[in-house]
Design a protein around this motif. Structure first.
Motif, PDB file in Angstrom:
ATOM      1  N   PRO A 299      41.535  39.602  47.178  1.00  0.00           N
ATOM      2  CA  PRO A 299      40.939  41.397  46.450  1.00  0.00           C
ATOM      3  C   PRO A 299      40.424  41.954  45.479  1.00  0.00           C
ATOM      4  O   PRO A 299      39.651  42.717  45.018  1.00  0.00           O
ATOM      5  CB  PRO A 299      42.171  41.935  46.159  1.00  0.00           C
ATOM      6  CG  PRO A 299      43.520  41.184  47.145  1.00  0.00           C
ATOM      7  CD  PRO A 299      42.576  39.664  47.425  1.00  0.00           C
ATOM      8  N   GLU A 300      39.998  40.515  44.688  1.00  0.00           N
ATOM      9  CA  GLU A 300      38.899  41.019  43.459  1.00  0.00           C
ATOM     10  C   GLU A 300      37.080  40.539  43.552  1.00  0.00           C
ATOM     11  O   GLU A 300      36.530  40.801  43.026  1.00  0.00           O
ATOM     12  CB  GLU A 300      39.284  39.969  42.042  1.00  0.00           C
ATOM     13  CG  GLU A 300      39.406  38.495  42.825  1.00  0.00           C
ATOM     14  CD  GLU A 300      41.245  37.845  42.850  1.00  0.00           C
ATOM     15  OE1 GLU A 300      41.869  39.061  43.863  1.00  0.00           O
ATOM     16  OE2 GLU A 300      41.152  36.805  42.781  1.00  0.00           O
ATOM     17  N   ASP A 301      37.155  40.414  44.864  1.00  0.00           N
ATOM     18  CA  ASP A 301      36.377  39.808  45.657  1.00  0.00           C
ATOM     19  C   ASP A 301      35.110  41.457  46.208  1.00  0.00           C
ATOM     20  O   ASP A 301      34.197  41.845  46.117  1.00  0.00           O
ATOM     21  CB  ASP A 301      35.551  39.112  46.286  1.00  0.00           C
ATOM     22  CG  ASP A 301      35.874  37.486  46.867  1.00  0.00           C
ATOM     23  OD1 ASP A 301      36.614  36.989  47.017  1.00  0.00           O
ATOM     24  OD2 ASP A 301      35.888  37.655  45.549  1.00  0.00           O
ATOM     25  N   THR A 302      35.941  42.319  45.863  1.00  0.00           N
ATOM     26  CA  THR A 302      35.585  43.843  45.933  1.00  0.00           C
ATOM     27  C   THR A 302      34.476  44.281  44.866  1.00  0.00           C
ATOM     28  O   THR A 302      34.820  44.340  43.690  1.00  0.00           O
ATOM     29  CB  THR A 302      36.938  44.953  45.688  1.00  0.00           C
ATOM     30  OG1 THR A 302      37.968  44.387  47.102  1.00  0.00           O
ATOM     31  CG2 THR A 302      36.222  46.746  46.216  1.00  0.00           C
ATOM     32  N   ALA A 303      33.458  44.227  44.739  1.00  0.00           N
ATOM     33  CA  ALA A 303      32.491  45.101  44.715  1.00  0.00           C
ATOM     34  C   ALA A 303      30.970  45.793  45.721  1.00  0.00           C
ATOM     35  O   ALA A 303      31.134  45.220  46.728  1.00  0.00           O
ATOM     36  CB  ALA A 303      31.844  43.731  43.949  1.00  0.00           C
ATOM     37  N   VAL A 304      30.070  46.148  44.689  1.00  0.00           N
ATOM     38  CA  VAL A 304      29.324  46.225  45.688  1.00  0.00           C
ATOM     39  C   VAL A 304      27.970  45.102  44.951  1.00  0.00           C
ATOM     40  O   VAL A 304      28.096  44.725  44.450  1.00  0.00           O
ATOM     41  CB  VAL A 304      28.341  47.411  44.782  1.00  0.00           C
ATOM     42  CG1 VAL A 304      26.547  47.580  45.892  1.00  0.00           C
ATOM     43  CG2 VAL A 304      28.987  49.093  45.035  1.00  0.00           C
ATOM     44  N   TYR A 305      27.767  44.434  46.578  1.00  0.00           N
ATOM     45  CA  TYR A 305      26.508  43.404  46.193  1.00  0.00           C
ATOM     46  C   TYR A 305      25.147  43.534  46.814  1.00  0.00           C
ATOM     47  O   TYR A 305      25.309  44.006  47.688  1.00  0.00           O
ATOM     48  CB  TYR A 305      27.485  42.161  47.111  1.00  0.00           C
ATOM     49  CG  TYR A 305      28.887  41.446  47.079  1.00  0.00           C
ATOM     50  CD1 TYR A 305      29.982  42.386  47.170  1.00  0.00           C
ATOM     51  CD2 TYR A 305      28.356  40.303  46.806  1.00  0.00           C
ATOM     52  CE1 TYR A 305      31.404  41.664  47.108  1.00  0.00           C
ATOM     53  CE2 TYR A 305      29.844  39.816  46.184  1.00  0.00           C
ATOM     54  CZ  TYR A 305      31.092  40.703  46.711  1.00  0.00           C
ATOM     55  OH  TYR A 305      32.464  39.486  46.755  1.00  0.00           O
ATOM     56  N   TYR A 306      24.529  43.036  45.285  1.00  0.00           N
ATOM     57  CA  TYR A 306      23.123  43.489  45.405  1.00  0.00           C
ATOM     58  C   TYR A 306      22.727  41.923  45.656  1.00  0.00           C
ATOM     59  O   TYR A 306      22.786  40.978  45.702  1.00  0.00           O
ATOM     60  CB  TYR A 306      22.511  43.633  44.101  1.00  0.00           C
ATOM     61  CG  TYR A 306      23.371  44.956  43.599  1.00  0.00           C
ATOM     62  CD1 TYR A 306      24.619  45.423  43.183  1.00  0.00           C
ATOM     63  CD2 TYR A 306      22.664  46.355  43.677  1.00  0.00           C
ATOM     64  CE1 TYR A 306      25.435  46.788  42.571  1.00  0.00           C
ATOM     65  CE2 TYR A 306      23.121  47.222  43.784  1.00  0.00           C
ATOM     66  CZ  TYR A 306      24.269  47.469  43.029  1.00  0.00           C
ATOM     67  OH  TYR A 306      24.967  48.781  42.817  1.00  0.00           O
TER      68      TYR A 306
END
Length: 120
Positions: free
Chosen positions: A91-98
């Motif tokens: 769950p801590e990988d949740t993010a917007v990835y660029y």
């Protein structure tokens, strides 16, 4: 110049996998360092992984400690793509990835980002 477009984000359960892809335009793609960053809500953008030239014209990869052993970055210069293979997602990988392109650690070109959401 180079233009970058990310794809492959989505919703996945914890423990699952996703593959993000960064497609680039530009004739000199192979010479760029390419990196993945991410930004979670309310947090600063952080480094995730990079693929860059080393001596002897070999690419090497480097990863943030938080993703080592779970994420792998791969590069296909013939297709102008860099993929981020994400396994054992948390769950801590949740993010917007660029994805970003540049030289010597300075990234001047950025994509628009792709959302990754990991449910618990």
């Amino acid at each position: 110049q180079v233009q970058l477009v990310e794809s492959g984000g989505g919703l996945v359960q914890a423990g699952g996998s996703l593959r993000l892809s960064c497609a680039a335009s530009g004739r000199t793609f192979s010479s760029y360092d390419i990196a993945w960053f991410r930004q979670a809500p309310g947090k600063e953008r952080e480094f995730v992984a990079t693929t860059r030239w080393s001596r002897g014209r070999v690419y090497y990869a480097d990863y943030a400690d938080s993703v080592k052993g779970r994420f792998t970055v791969s590069r296909d210069n013939a297709k102008n793509t860099v993929d981020l293979h994400m396994n054992s997602l948390k769950p801590e990988d949740t993010a917007v990835y660029y994805c970003a392109a540049g030289y010597s650690g300075e990234f001047n070109y950025w994509g628009q980002g792709t959302q990754v959401t990991v449910s618990s």
